[in-house]
Each structure stands twice: as structure tokens, then as C-alpha cells.
Design a protein around this motif. Structure first.
Motif, PDB file in Angstrom:
ATOM      1  N   GLN A 401     -45.551 -18.001  26.753  1.00 21.60           N
ATOM      2  CA  GLN A 401     -45.498 -18.602  28.085  1.00 21.60           C
ATOM      3  C   GLN A 401     -46.802 -19.313  28.439  1.00 21.60           C
ATOM      4  OE1 GLN A 401     -44.594 -14.946  29.930  1.00 21.60           O
ATOM      5  NE2 GLN A 401     -42.413 -15.006  29.436  1.00 21.60           N
ATOM      6  N   VAL A 402     -47.913 -18.760  27.972  1.00 24.66           N
ATOM      7  CA  VAL A 402     -49.217 -19.384  28.251  1.00 24.66           C
ATOM      8  C   VAL A 402     -49.275 -20.765  27.604  1.00 24.66           C
ATOM      9  CG1 VAL A 402     -51.703 -19.229  27.872  1.00 24.66           C
ATOM     10  CG2 VAL A 402     -50.416 -17.177  28.470  1.00 24.66           C
ATOM     11  N   THR A 403     -48.759 -20.870  26.368  1.00 24.48           N
ATOM     12  CA  THR A 403     -48.757 -22.155  25.664  1.00 24.48           C
ATOM     13  C   THR A 403     -47.905 -23.174  26.393  1.00 24.48           C
ATOM     14  OG1 THR A 403     -49.027 -21.012  23.544  1.00 24.48           O
ATOM     15  CG2 THR A 403     -48.241 -23.291  23.464  1.00 24.48           C
ATOM     16  N   VAL A 404     -46.739 -22.741  26.856  1.00 28.43           N
ATOM     17  CA  VAL A 404     -45.864 -23.634  27.616  1.00 28.43           C
ATOM     18  C   VAL A 404     -46.567 -24.098  28.888  1.00 28.43           C
ATOM     19  CG1 VAL A 404     -43.653 -23.858  28.809  1.00 28.43           C
ATOM     20  CG2 VAL A 404     -43.795 -22.525  26.705  1.00 28.43           C
ATOM     21  N   GLY A 405     -47.241 -23.175  29.546  1.00 30.00           N
ATOM     22  CA  GLY A 405     -47.974 -23.528  30.757  1.00 30.00           C
ATOM     23  C   GLY A 405     -49.032 -24.584  30.499  1.00 30.00           C
ATOM     24  N   ASN A 406     -49.672 -24.509  29.332  1.00 27.48           N
ATOM     25  CA  ASN A 406     -50.724 -25.475  28.994  1.00 27.48           C
ATOM     26  C   ASN A 406     -50.184 -26.902  28.906  1.00 27.48           C
ATOM     27  OD1 ASN A 406     -52.660 -23.471  28.892  1.00 27.48           O
ATOM     28  ND2 ASN A 406     -52.452 -23.142  26.691  1.00 27.48           N
ATOM     29  N   PHE A 407     -48.916 -27.044  28.476  1.00 27.31           N
ATOM     30  CA  PHE A 407     -48.321 -28.390  28.395  1.00 27.31           C
ATOM     31  C   PHE A 407     -48.285 -29.046  29.770  1.00 27.31           C
ATOM     32  CE2 PHE A 407     -46.015 -26.622  24.585  1.00 27.31           C
ATOM     33  CZ  PHE A 407     -46.602 -27.472  23.662  1.00 27.31           C
ATOM     34  N   PHE A 408     -48.085 -28.215  30.795  1.00 34.62           N
ATOM     35  CA  PHE A 408     -47.897 -28.738  32.156  1.00 34.62           C
ATOM     36  C   PHE A 408     -49.130 -28.548  33.034  1.00 34.62           C
ATOM     37  CE2 PHE A 408     -43.791 -27.749  30.393  1.00 34.62           C
ATOM     38  CZ  PHE A 408     -42.976 -28.790  30.800  1.00 34.62           C
ATOM     39  N   GLY A 409     -50.179 -27.948  32.489  1.00 35.87           N
ATOM     40  CA  GLY A 409     -51.365 -27.682  33.291  1.00 35.87           C
ATOM     41  C   GLY A 409     -51.138 -26.612  34.323  1.00 35.87           C
ATOM     42  N   ARG A 410     -50.234 -25.651  34.001  1.00 36.59           N
ATOM     43  CA  ARG A 410     -49.914 -24.549  34.913  1.00 36.59           C
ATOM     44  C   ARG A 410     -50.174 -23.215  34.225  1.00 36.59           C
ATOM     45  NH1 ARG A 410     -48.051 -29.650  36.625  1.00 36.59           N
ATOM     46  NH2 ARG A 410     -47.309 -29.518  38.765  1.00 36.59           N
ATOM     47  N   ASP A 411     -50.268 -22.142  35.032  1.00 38.90           N
ATOM     48  CA  ASP A 411     -50.446 -20.829  34.429  1.00 38.90           C
ATOM     49  C   ASP A 411     -49.098 -20.248  34.022  1.00 38.90           C
ATOM     50  OD1 ASP A 411     -49.243 -19.888  36.771  1.00 38.90           O
ATOM     51  OD2 ASP A 411     -51.147 -19.307  37.686  1.00 38.90           O
ATOM     52  N   HIS A 412     -49.141 -19.126  33.276  1.00 39.67           N
ATOM     53  CA  HIS A 412     -47.908 -18.552  32.748  1.00 39.67           C
ATOM     54  C   HIS A 412     -46.999 -18.028  33.854  1.00 39.67           C
ATOM     55  CE1 HIS A 412     -49.935 -14.733  33.474  1.00 39.67           C
ATOM     56  NE2 HIS A 412     -48.807 -14.101  33.215  1.00 39.67           N
ATOM     57  N   ALA A 413     -47.581 -17.617  34.997  1.00 44.41           N
ATOM     58  CA  ALA A 413     -46.760 -17.110  36.105  1.00 44.41           C
ATOM     59  C   ALA A 413     -45.865 -18.223  36.657  1.00 44.41           C
ATOM     60  CB  ALA A 413     -47.653 -16.560  37.217  1.00 44.41           C
ATOM     61  N   THR A 414     -46.396 -19.454  36.705  1.00 40.70           N
ATOM     62  CA  THR A 414     -45.604 -20.594  37.165  1.00 40.70           C
ATOM     63  C   THR A 414     -44.444 -20.866  36.208  1.00 40.70           C
ATOM     64  OG1 THR A 414     -47.569 -21.579  38.183  1.00 40.70           O
ATOM     65  CG2 THR A 414     -45.696 -23.044  37.788  1.00 40.70           C
ATOM     66  N   VAL A 415     -44.719 -20.715  34.920  1.00 44.80           N
ATOM     67  CA  VAL A 415     -43.682 -20.940  33.904  1.00 44.80           C
ATOM     68  C   VAL A 415     -42.581 -19.893  34.041  1.00 44.80           C
ATOM     69  CG1 VAL A 415     -43.205 -21.009  31.421  1.00 44.80           C
ATOM     70  CG2 VAL A 415     -45.311 -22.017  32.319  1.00 44.80           C
ATOM     71  N   ILE A 416     -42.978 -18.630  34.226  1.00 46.72           N
ATOM     72  CA  ILE A 416     -41.997 -17.549  34.404  1.00 46.72           C
ATOM     73  C   ILE A 416     -41.146 -17.819  35.641  1.00 46.72           C
ATOM     74  CG2 ILE A 416     -41.723 -15.094  34.942  1.00 46.72           C
ATOM     75  CD1 ILE A 416     -44.262 -14.585  33.311  1.00 46.72           C
TER      76      ILE A 416
END
Length: 446
Positions: A401-416
Motif C-alpha cells: 500500500q505504501v508503494t501505491v501511495g507513492n505513485f499518487f503522492g499520498r500515504d498508505h492510509a489514503t490508499v486504504i
């Protein structure tokens, strides 16, 4: 418009009983044109356009038959009242029964999330029993009930099961299910001098019998929201109203949560949802396959269950991919197909899907630029595609999730949050479900 529970009861339970109980003439002349418009305790309120009809229906002959039908139905409803009104809106205007009309709309509740559809195993039998006790005796069993556990373990399902149970068995109670985000947004709206005033917000949230709040961990860092929720919590508990909360962690692990809230959360029953064992995971897969009217060999279900880390949402996602691949390629579901669909076979013909491919495909589908997708704009036309892209990357790839967040410039909590929001919304929003599946098809054919 979604039908109220008493409307469903009237149409599916009471009317068939009345059709058997009275003559065909009486049924077509009087009974059939009655419309349910309200519930008052154990009494259903019916409307008709004519006072003469109202008097006729209320007399001993037909009225007695209606009461007999209500009693035979085996529900809590045992009496009725007839009012003269054109429809429910007219009834509300005339009789001032506008409590429901003024209620704050809650978050969508999936009618399929019931206690019957909840697969019980050793990992969740405690929380199932506690939630069922709360649904059967709100305010008396465990108050508050605080359910916590990792993502995708069924916390939202059990919350909605409580709501659906109460709607069916005690529709006279005011039940409000909301996400923590929904609660926060409405509080902010009330402070911004919109249609909802702070007084309206407080009155309406504190005038419920059962309050169900999902993902309460998002109260962290929101000082004003915590203060408002603290006061709402105290008011409801003082009135012996039921509160049920879910979180991805226990109260003492929620950072920047006020101590006074933490102690109140811990003052009721804390229920930990554990990761399901293999047997429970197989049972969940079997149930989901049946719901999708798809026959899957138990060995295949066991194979999928054993490759899962216990996240139920991820587990069901794997099964959905396999069923989708089976229909797309018109092949039976075998272990080989599972490996192929989940991209775990050594002879994968299709090139490995990249996050960049998903982002580009979503941008093209929604006709937005990549800069808008990855930027900070919060316009609705950009937020939804952004959340869909996050959902699809997590759904179709095996990335942290952290890696996915990095694509969008967001933290993993936002991705979740984005993943869970799209997942929930797809269950009630057919248009979004079709859009996401269309994008999947486009990606699989690339």
C-alpha cells in the motif's frame, strides 16, 4: 427511492395474507389501494384518499380481518391506523410526521450484509455473538460495542448486519449507520453555515436509538470532531441508546485520540476480529461462489484459501478475478485457471501489468489528464478516478500500500481509504460497478 422496511412488509407479507382472508371484491376495492406511510411502535399507518374508504376499512368487518392478518404474519406489527392522504409526502405535510424526512442521511447499507450471510468461524464467533446480542437488545447488552481488527476481516459486514436486523425486527427504532468520514463531513458542513446548522447536526445525531460508526480511527488528529463526538457519545449513552464502533486497531493504539474518548471506548465491550483460519476462508469462498451462482470445486476453493493472508476482502477479490477469467475465456475453473487468472503461473503469456498502465487506462476512461489524476485537486471529477485507480492497482497487482501511495503522492492510509470506499460503493452503485469492470476488461485485453 429505496423502500422502507414497513413498505416491504406490507407488500410481501401482509397483502398476501389479506388476499386470502377477504373476498376478492373487498380486496380489490379497499385493501389493494391502501398505502403504508409510517410506523408508530407496533402499529402500521395506512393512507387512503377518501374518508369513506378510511371509515370502511377501519370498521369491524374489514378492520378485524386486517388485524388477524397482522397477527398471523408473525411479525411485531399487531395493529393499524388509517389516515386520509394522497401519499406519504401528503401524509407528512398533514400530520407532521416528518422525523424521518429530517433525519441526516446515513452511509449506504448493503442489504446483503446480514447475520445469515456472515460466515462464522473460530476467528469471529465471539464478535458475531456480541453483535447479535446488541441487535436483539440494543442499549442493554454491551454499550458501547467496540469492534476492531485488520482491514478486510468483516467489521463493516457485522455493522451492517446489525442495521439490517434492526430494520427488519424493530423498524420503529431510529438506526443510523455512518462512516467516520461521513460524520466528520457533516459536522464540517454544519460549521460552514450551510443548510445544516450546528444545532440541527447535534439534534439529529443525538435523536437516534442506535448509532453505528465505521472506521472510528479516523477521528485521530481531528480535534473539533473528537469534541463533538465526545458530547454525542455521552448524550446517547446517558439515554441508554446503543453505540457500535469499528476500528482497525484497539482504542489505546489510535494515535492522537483524546484520553476521555479512549476511556469511553474501553468502557464497553472490546471485540477483536481475528484473521480467519483456512477452514473459515474456504467456507467464505464457498458462500461467495454460491451467491455468484458459480460452482467451484472444493479443492480449488482450498487452493485459493491457502494462498491468502486472511484478508477477507482480498480473498473474495481473488475469487472474483477467477470467476471473471472463467467467464471471459469460457473455461472451467481449475487450479491452472486460478494460477493464470492471478498471474502466478510460470507460463504467463500476458506481460505483467504495470501501475502506469492502470493509471493511464483510468485517465482515458474518465477523460482526465494524468496531472489531474496525480495532482492535489479535490474536484469530484478527479477524486473518483483517482480512487478507482488506487482500487484497481491494489486489486489487480501485488504491491504494498505504501508503494501505491507513492505513485499518487499520498500515504498508505489514503490508499486504504480509497480502496475501501470504492469497494463499498460498488456494492450499491451499479453504474460505478459497471465502470470499474469495463476498465478491468480493457486492461486484460491490452
Amino acid at each position: 427511492m429505496e423502500k422502507e422496511n414497513y413498505e416491504i412488509l406490507w407488500e410481501q407479507t401482509f397483502l398476501p395474507e389479506l388476499e386470502r382472508a377477504v373476498s376478492s371484491i373487498a380486496y380489490s376495492t379497499y385493501i389493494e389501494q391502501l398505502k403504508p406511510v409510517d410506523m408508530k411502535g407496533n402499529k402500521i399507518v395506512l393512507c387512503t384518499k377518501s374518508q369513506l374508504f378510511a371509515d370502511t376499512v377501519s370498521d369491524k368487518a374489514i378492520g378485524g380481518k386486517i388485524r388477524e392478518a397482522l397477527l398471523k404474519s408473525g411479525t411485531f406489527v399487531n395493529d393499524f391506523e388509517v389516515v386520509v392522504a394522497a401519499d406519504r409526502e401528503d401524509y407528512l405535510k398533514q400530520y407532521g410526521a416528518n422525523d424521518e424526512a429530517e433525519e441526516i442521511p446515513g452511509s449506504p447499507i448493503n442489504p446483503k450484509f446480514t447475520f445469515d450471510s456472515f460466515v462464522v468461524g473460530s476467528s469471529n464467533e465471539f464478535i458475531y455473538a456480541a453483535a447479535k446480542a446488541v441487535a436483539e437488545n440494543p442499549g442493554d447488552a454491551y454499550n458501547p460495542l467496540f469492534i476492531y481488527g485488520g482491514t478486510g476481516l468483516g467489521k463493516t459486514h457485522i455493522l451492517m448486519a446489525i442495521a439490517n436486523y434492526l430494520k427488519l425486527h424493530t423498524p420503529s427504532l431510529k438506526v443510523l449507520y455512518v462512516t467516520c468520514e461521513h460524520f466528520t463531513n457533516q459536522m464540517v458542513e454544519s460549521l460552514s453555515k450551510g443548510k445544516l446548522t450546528p444545532a440541527d447536526f447535534r439534534r439529529k445525531y443525538r435523536n437516534v436509538d442506535v448509532l453505528l460508526i465505521d472506521d472510528v480511527q479516523f477521528l485521530a488528529k481531528k480535534q473539533s470532531t473528537q469534541t463533538e463526538f465526545f458530547n454525542t457519545f455521552n448524550e446517547l449513552v446517558a439515554q441508554n441508546k446503543q453505540i457500535v464502533l469499528t476500528s482497525d486497531r484497539p482504542p489505546h493504539e489510535i494515535e492522537l485520540l483524546e484520553e476521555r474518548l479512549r476511556t469511553r471506548f474501553e468502557g464497553g465491550l472490546l471485540a477483536d476480529v481475528q484473521t480467519p483460519d483456512v477452514e473459515t476462508r474456504i467456507a467464505i469462498l464457498k458462500r461467495k461462489a454460491e451467491e455468484k451462482k458459480c460452482v467451484v470445486d472444493i479443492k480449488v476453493l482450498a487452493y485459493i484459501a491457502e494462498m491468502s493472508d486472511g484478508d477477507i476482502r482480498s480473498l473474495i477479490g481473488k475469487l472474483t478475478k477467477v470467476i471473471f477469467a472463467s467467464k471471459l475465456h469460457e473455461k472451467p475453473i481449475t487450479i491452472d485457471l486460478v494460477n493464470d487468472a492471478l498471474k502466478e503461473s510460470a507460463g504467463e503469456k500476458q506481460e505483467e501489468l504495470q501501475a502506469e498502465d492502470i493509471i493511464t487506462c483510468v485517465c482515458n476512461f474518465y477523460k482526465i489528464s494524468k496531472n489531474d489524476m496525480l495532482g492535489k485537486k479535490k474536484n469530484k471529477e478527479f477524486v473518483l478516478p483517482r480512487q478507482v485507480a488506487m482500487y484497481l492497482i491494489l486489486d489487480m497487482m501485488t504491491l504494498p500500500q505504501v508503494t501505491v501511495g507513492n505513485f499518487f503522492g499520498r500515504d498508505h492510509a489514503t490508499v486504504i481509504y480509497a480502496r475501501d470506499k470504492i469497494d463499498k460503493q460498488m456494492k450499491t452503485d451499479n453504474k460505478l460497478s459497471v465502470e470499474v469492470n469495463d476498465i478491468k476488461k480493457m486492461l486484460l485485453k491490452q
